[in-house]
Design a protein around this motif. Structure first.
Motif, mmCIF file in Angstrom:
data_model
loop_
_atom_site.group_PDB
_atom_site.id
_atom_site.type_symbol
_atom_site.label_atom_id
_atom_site.label_comp_id
_atom_site.label_asym_id
_atom_site.label_seq_id
_atom_site.Cartn_x
_atom_site.Cartn_y
_atom_site.Cartn_z
ATOM 1 N N TYR A 180 0.853 -1.198 0.000
ATOM 2 C CA TYR A 180 0.000 0.000 0.000
ATOM 3 C C TYR A 180 0.881 1.237 0.000
ATOM 4 O O TYR A 180 1.438 1.625 1.034
ATOM 5 C CB TYR A 180 -0.916 0.006 1.227
ATOM 6 C CG TYR A 180 -1.942 -1.088 1.227
ATOM 7 C CD1 TYR A 180 -3.198 -0.893 0.658
ATOM 8 C CD2 TYR A 180 -1.650 -2.343 1.779
ATOM 9 C CE1 TYR A 180 -4.150 -1.907 0.641
ATOM 10 C CE2 TYR A 180 -2.578 -3.363 1.771
ATOM 11 C CZ TYR A 180 -3.826 -3.138 1.195
ATOM 12 O OH TYR A 180 -4.759 -4.140 1.172
ATOM 13 N N ALA A 181 1.015 1.824 -1.137
ATOM 14 C CA ALA A 181 1.866 3.016 -1.250
ATOM 15 C C ALA A 181 1.181 4.247 -0.674
ATOM 16 O O ALA A 181 1.852 5.229 -0.310
ATOM 17 C CB ALA A 181 2.217 3.263 -2.716
ATOM 18 N N GLU A 182 -0.166 4.223 -0.592
ATOM 19 C CA GLU A 182 -0.914 5.369 -0.094
ATOM 20 C C GLU A 182 -1.803 4.940 1.070
ATOM 21 O O GLU A 182 -1.952 3.754 1.372
ATOM 22 C CB GLU A 182 -1.764 5.967 -1.230
ATOM 23 C CG GLU A 182 -0.923 6.463 -2.407
ATOM 24 C CD GLU A 182 -1.801 6.989 -3.539
ATOM 25 O OE1 GLU A 182 -3.034 6.801 -3.446
ATOM 26 O OE2 GLU A 182 -1.253 7.561 -4.487
ATOM 27 N N GLU A 183 -2.419 5.931 1.701
ATOM 28 C CA GLU A 183 -3.312 5.677 2.832
ATOM 29 C C GLU A 183 -4.418 4.703 2.439
ATOM 30 O O GLU A 183 -5.020 4.808 1.374
ATOM 31 C CB GLU A 183 -3.922 7.011 3.307
ATOM 32 C CG GLU A 183 -5.046 6.882 4.313
ATOM 33 C CD GLU A 183 -4.559 6.437 5.683
ATOM 34 O OE1 GLU A 183 -5.368 6.364 6.613
ATOM 35 O OE2 GLU A 183 -3.347 6.155 5.842
ATOM 36 N N HIS A 184 -4.656 3.729 3.343
ATOM 37 C CA HIS A 184 -5.707 2.739 3.069
ATOM 38 C C HIS A 184 -6.192 2.154 4.389
ATOM 39 O O HIS A 184 -5.424 2.017 5.353
ATOM 40 C CB HIS A 184 -5.167 1.622 2.162
ATOM 41 C CG HIS A 184 -6.260 0.810 1.531
ATOM 42 N ND1 HIS A 184 -6.870 -0.224 2.194
ATOM 43 C CD2 HIS A 184 -6.841 0.903 0.312
ATOM 44 C CE1 HIS A 184 -7.786 -0.751 1.400
ATOM 45 N NE2 HIS A 184 -7.793 -0.090 0.246
ATOM 46 N N ALA A 185 -7.475 1.788 4.420
ATOM 47 C CA ALA A 185 -8.060 1.230 5.648
ATOM 48 C C ALA A 185 -7.381 -0.065 6.065
ATOM 49 O O ALA A 185 -7.282 -0.370 7.267
ATOM 50 C CB ALA A 185 -9.562 0.986 5.444
ATOM 51 N N SER A 186 -6.881 -0.838 5.092
ATOM 52 C CA SER A 186 -6.242 -2.112 5.428
ATOM 53 C C SER A 186 -5.036 -1.924 6.332
ATOM 54 O O SER A 186 -4.741 -2.773 7.178
ATOM 55 C CB SER A 186 -5.817 -2.848 4.146
ATOM 56 O OG SER A 186 -6.949 -3.228 3.397
ATOM 57 N N LEU A 187 -4.343 -0.811 6.140
ATOM 58 C CA LEU A 187 -3.181 -0.555 6.975
ATOM 59 C C LEU A 187 -3.587 -0.354 8.435
ATOM 60 O O LEU A 187 -2.894 -0.805 9.350
ATOM 61 C CB LEU A 187 -2.443 0.685 6.458
ATOM 62 C CG LEU A 187 -1.827 0.560 5.053
ATOM 63 C CD1 LEU A 187 -1.330 1.912 4.562
ATOM 64 C CD2 LEU A 187 -0.689 -0.454 5.061
ATOM 65 N N HIS A 188 -4.719 0.297 8.649
ATOM 66 C CA HIS A 188 -5.209 0.498 10.010
ATOM 67 C C HIS A 188 -5.632 -0.834 10.635
ATOM 68 O O HIS A 188 -5.386 -1.090 11.818
ATOM 69 C CB HIS A 188 -6.377 1.486 10.009
ATOM 70 C CG HIS A 188 -5.978 2.866 9.626
ATOM 71 N ND1 HIS A 188 -5.540 3.809 10.545
ATOM 72 C CD2 HIS A 188 -5.927 3.481 8.399
ATOM 73 C CE1 HIS A 188 -5.248 4.934 9.915
ATOM 74 N NE2 HIS A 188 -5.469 4.771 8.611
ATOM 75 N N LEU A 189 -6.277 -1.672 9.821
ATOM 76 C CA LEU A 189 -6.702 -2.978 10.330
ATOM 77 C C LEU A 189 -5.500 -3.825 10.725
ATOM 78 O O LEU A 189 -5.504 -4.498 11.764
ATOM 79 C CB LEU A 189 -7.539 -3.701 9.272
ATOM 80 C CG LEU A 189 -8.888 -3.059 8.951
ATOM 81 C CD1 LEU A 189 -9.532 -3.745 7.746
ATOM 82 C CD2 LEU A 189 -9.825 -3.135 10.151
ATOM 83 N N LEU A 190 -4.479 -3.787 9.888
ATOM 84 C CA LEU A 190 -3.256 -4.527 10.213
ATOM 85 C C LEU A 190 -2.620 -3.980 11.483
ATOM 86 O O LEU A 190 -2.190 -4.735 12.360
ATOM 87 C CB LEU A 190 -2.269 -4.437 9.051
ATOM 88 C CG LEU A 190 -0.882 -5.043 9.331
ATOM 89 C CD1 LEU A 190 -0.985 -6.552 9.469
ATOM 90 C CD2 LEU A 190 0.108 -4.667 8.232
ATOM 91 N N GLY A 191 -2.572 -2.654 11.594
ATOM 92 C CA GLY A 191 -1.988 -2.048 12.777
ATOM 93 C C GLY A 191 -2.734 -2.430 14.043
ATOM 94 O O GLY A 191 -2.120 -2.699 15.080
ATOM 95 N N GLY A 192 -4.046 -2.478 13.965
ATOM 96 C CA GLY A 192 -4.833 -2.871 15.122
ATOM 97 C C GLY A 192 -4.575 -4.308 15.529
ATOM 98 O O GLY A 192 -4.410 -4.614 16.722
ATOM 99 N N TRP A 193 -4.529 -5.200 14.541
ATOM 100 C CA TRP A 193 -4.275 -6.618 14.855
ATOM 101 C C TRP A 193 -2.884 -6.802 15.449
ATOM 102 O O TRP A 193 -2.714 -7.478 16.463
ATOM 103 C CB TRP A 193 -4.410 -7.458 13.582
ATOM 104 C CG TRP A 193 -3.884 -8.846 13.771
ATOM 105 C CD1 TRP A 193 -4.520 -9.890 14.362
ATOM 106 C CD2 TRP A 193 -2.586 -9.332 13.375
ATOM 107 N NE1 TRP A 193 -3.711 -10.999 14.365
ATOM 108 C CE2 TRP A 193 -2.522 -10.692 13.775
ATOM 109 C CE3 TRP A 193 -1.491 -8.765 12.744
ATOM 110 C CZ2 TRP A 193 -1.395 -11.467 13.546
ATOM 111 C CZ3 TRP A 193 -0.366 -9.531 12.516
ATOM 112 C CH2 TRP A 193 -0.329 -10.877 12.909
ATOM 113 N N ALA A 194 -1.877 -6.175 14.802
ATOM 114 C CA ALA A 194 -0.507 -6.316 15.293
ATOM 115 C C ALA A 194 -0.364 -5.723 16.694
ATOM 116 O O ALA A 194 0.331 -6.267 17.555
ATOM 117 C CB ALA A 194 0.469 -5.640 14.324
ATOM 118 N N GLY A 195 -1.055 -4.605 16.942
ATOM 119 C CA GLY A 195 -1.011 -4.006 18.271
ATOM 120 C C GLY A 195 -1.638 -4.900 19.322
ATOM 121 O O GLY A 195 -1.130 -5.014 20.447
#
Length: 645
Positions: free
Chosen positions: A167-182
């Motif tokens: 994901y080169a740009e802002e995307h909801a998937s990045l937030h979902l991944l961050g939440g799971w990893a956190g």
């Protein structure tokens, strides 16, 4: 686990190239001796176009990094920095007299080699130091456990990085991944380095990785009455048993009786475990899942799920607890705690004390026989008198297990008796079109009661919802043993049965019974009420009381043992019964003790005498065989015949 891998890189501009080559040859030989494969960067760099990416890839796959630091070549800082980021062991080899690397390189281990390739004594000392360093690493940083954890971490990091790079740009998937990893990070952080808390679904890969650990004994309790460990199936993964020293399987006690097919399948599974999964001893113990006794406390506390337990020497325990984030979810908790390990060992040993050792030659009957001998189930205590209410607590506490050792096809006897009661209730209700009252004599542990009450509740429900009496109006039960009364009341909660006037009382037949009932029934109670070798007067009194307490079209139903006086078939039936108990798992002396303590059963009234006495009081008799006709167990129905005006 894969072989160890070392990453090597050195400078071609060192002061003495011959010395560099000799140092490399020494290290490569020792790496091979210690089970390493190695990747020599200088031998492969000419074919690599994207040097940075290739270095990163190779370092990610490596367990050990060896860098030649005599000359501070441009790539050295990148290689050392990436190595530190991966927490890999790093050694810098350099020619004697060359400068050390700057402090911001992290003060790696240094091994100096001679600048003169002909210095045999110097290179012998270098070889010894390098060999010693490899040996220490094998016990610490490069131990199988360290490698396993490090590879898992690197694999996770790599996959997260690949996801982010997608994901080169802002995307909801990045937030979902961050939440799971956190969330995963918080789980790992909750107990620090002494506790691992993950979803129970990860137990299998976690445990499988223990194949590479040989640091001590592994013991476990697998609670098969709980569905958390759903991998105990015929296609059970082999690695789950690879290095367990012993395991206790907890099963439901009913497997020894009504679920023999299920037990047989697990016996085959346990037999294959021992045959395939161990080069050394792997002991299996079998026990019935019990309520914990005083002093038995699961080391994971009251919130533990089941009696599952993992013990790894010298100080590691594991178990399950509910996952607060998932309905019916489970968390695997692995904890390093010396005090809890001692408590867990006591818990384990306490469970093991009532378990039996499994042998591959065992069949169901062998395992049941061993379990009966170990636990005392089926043992008739000579202190148990004919007055049930005066028997010791172990008679009542284990009654449901005892009775299955003594009475052939006990579960079938109860089911058939309940079905007969159902039919009589419906017959009387259909003939008279009025609500029926029923009376159970000697309800005991409520085994028959628990079959009949739900059925009555179901047929009454439509009427109850319309505020009418259903087909059954009253359910009365009487038993003389206070322990049985308390047990069955607690189990069935008679005052909470909707649409049914139900009472379970303490008393005796017939002194404490009032009123008249349409269906009077009982299981394994008639022989007790009548006694051994009853006289004609005794039988006449019994049926006179029965007639008095039944309606004009009422029915008596008794599931019990019946004899045949003066007939060889009677003695044969009792002998067949004795043979069945021995074949089912009781020792001969146990059977003899039971027979001697229950003369009211071994000398029970025959159906022929009962029929004669019953007819004198207006009852006609029907008989149903239970189990095998050669055994003395029957369901006998005494139905009143309406008098013709």
């Amino acid at each position: 686990m894969t072989r160890l891998t070392a990453f090597l890189a050195w400078s071609t501009q060192a002061g003495s190239p011959d010395a560099v080559q000799k140092a490399l040859s020494v290290m490569k030989a020792k790496l091979a001796e210690h089970g390493f494969d190695y990747y020599d960067w200088n031998e492969n760099q000419s074919v690599n176009k994207d040097i940075g990416a290739k270095v990163s890839d190779e370092l990610l796959k490596s367990d050990l990094v060896i860098l030649e630091g005599s000359k501070q070549r441009p790539n050295l800082a990148y290689e050392a920095g990436f190595t530190h980021a991966l927490h890999l062991p790093l050694v810098v080899v350099k020619q004697a007299g060359s400068e050390r690397l700057p402090e911001n390189f992290g003060e790696p281990d240094y091994l100096a080699y001679p600048s003169d390739a002909g210095d045999e004594e110097g290179f012998a000392a270098f070889e010894a130091r390098f060999t010693d360093w490899l040996g220490k690493l094998a016990l610490t940083t490069l131990s199988p456990g360290q490698r396993s954890a490090r590879h898992g971490r690197n694999a996770l990091n790599e996959q997260i990085n690949k996801f982010i790079d997608g994901y080169a740009e802002e995307h909801a998937s990045l937030h979902l991944l961050g939440g799971w990893a956190g969330a995963l990070a918080l789980e790992l952080d909750s107990g620090g380095a002494s506790q691992l808390v993950v979803d129970a679904d990860y137990y299998l890969p976690s445990f499988s990785s223990l194949r590479a650990w040989d640091g001590g004994q592994i013991r476990a309790i697998a609670d098969l009455t709980d569905e958390t460990e759903q991998f105990w199936t015929p296609d059970h993964p082999e690695e789950m048993t690879a290095n367990v020293s012993e395991r206790i399987f907890l099963i439901d006690w009913s497997w020894f009786f009504e679920n023999e097919d299920k037990l047989a399948r697990h016996i085959d599974l346990w037999r294959r475990h021992q045959a395939r999964h161990r080069t050394g001893p792997y002991e299996i113990f079998i026990a019935a899942r019990e309520e914990l006794r005083p002093g038995e406390v699961h080391p994971m506390g009251p919130g533990a799920v089941g009696h599952h337990l993992l013990l790894l020497d010298p100080d590691l325990i594991g178990g399950y607890r509910p996952n607060p984030g998932r309905i019916d979810g489970r968390q695997l908790v692995i904890e390093r705690n010396t005090l809890r390990y001692a408590s867990a060992t006591q818990f384990y040993d306490s469970i093991k004390s009532r378990a039996v050792r499994f042998e591959p030659s065992m069949k169901v009957v062998d395992l049941r026989r061993a379990w009966l001998a170990r636990t005392g189930v089926g043992h008739w205590d000579e202190d148990w008198t004919s007055e049930t209410e005066f028997r010791s607590p172990d008679y009542f506490d284990l009654y449901e297990r005892h009775i299955r050792c003594w009475i052939p096809r006990y579960a079938q006897l109860i089911r058939d008796c309940a079905a007969t009661v159902f039919r009589e209730i419906l017959r009387i209700y259909a003939d008279s079109m009025r609500s029926v009252d029923v009376l159970e004599l000697g309800y005991g542990t409520g085994r028959l009661t628990s079959e009949i009450v739900p059925w009555i509740r179901n047929i009454n429900r439509p009427f109850y919802e319309l505020e009418h009496h259903g087909p059954v109006r009253q359910y009365r039960g009487v038993d003389r043993a206070e322990q049985m009364v308390e047990y069955t009341r607690e189990m069935l909660r008679p005052e909470q049965q909707p649409g049914l006037d139900m009472r379970l009382v303490r008393g005796t037949a017939w002194e404490d019974i009032d009123g008249r009932y349409d269906v009077v029934f009982g299981s394994l109670v008639m022989h007790f009420l009548i006694g051994p070798d009853p006289t004609d007067e005794t039988l006449d009194e019994f049926f006179a009381n029965s007639a008095e307490h039944t309606t004009e079209d009422g029915t008596l139903i008794f599931a019990d043992v019946f004899g045949v006086n003066g007939d060889r078939r009677g003695a044969s039936a009792m002998e067949k019964w004795r043979e069945w108990m021995i074949r089912y798992g009781l020792a001969e002396e146990e059977v003899d003790g039971y027979m001697a303590g229950n003369t009211d059963m071994t000398s029970a009234a025959p159906v022929s005498l009962l029929r004669k006495a019953a007819e004198a009081h207006g009852f006609r008799t029907r008989v149903k065989v239970v189990g095998a006709p050669t055994l003395p167990f029957r369901i006998v129905v005494f139905q009143k015949e309406r008098s013709v005006p």
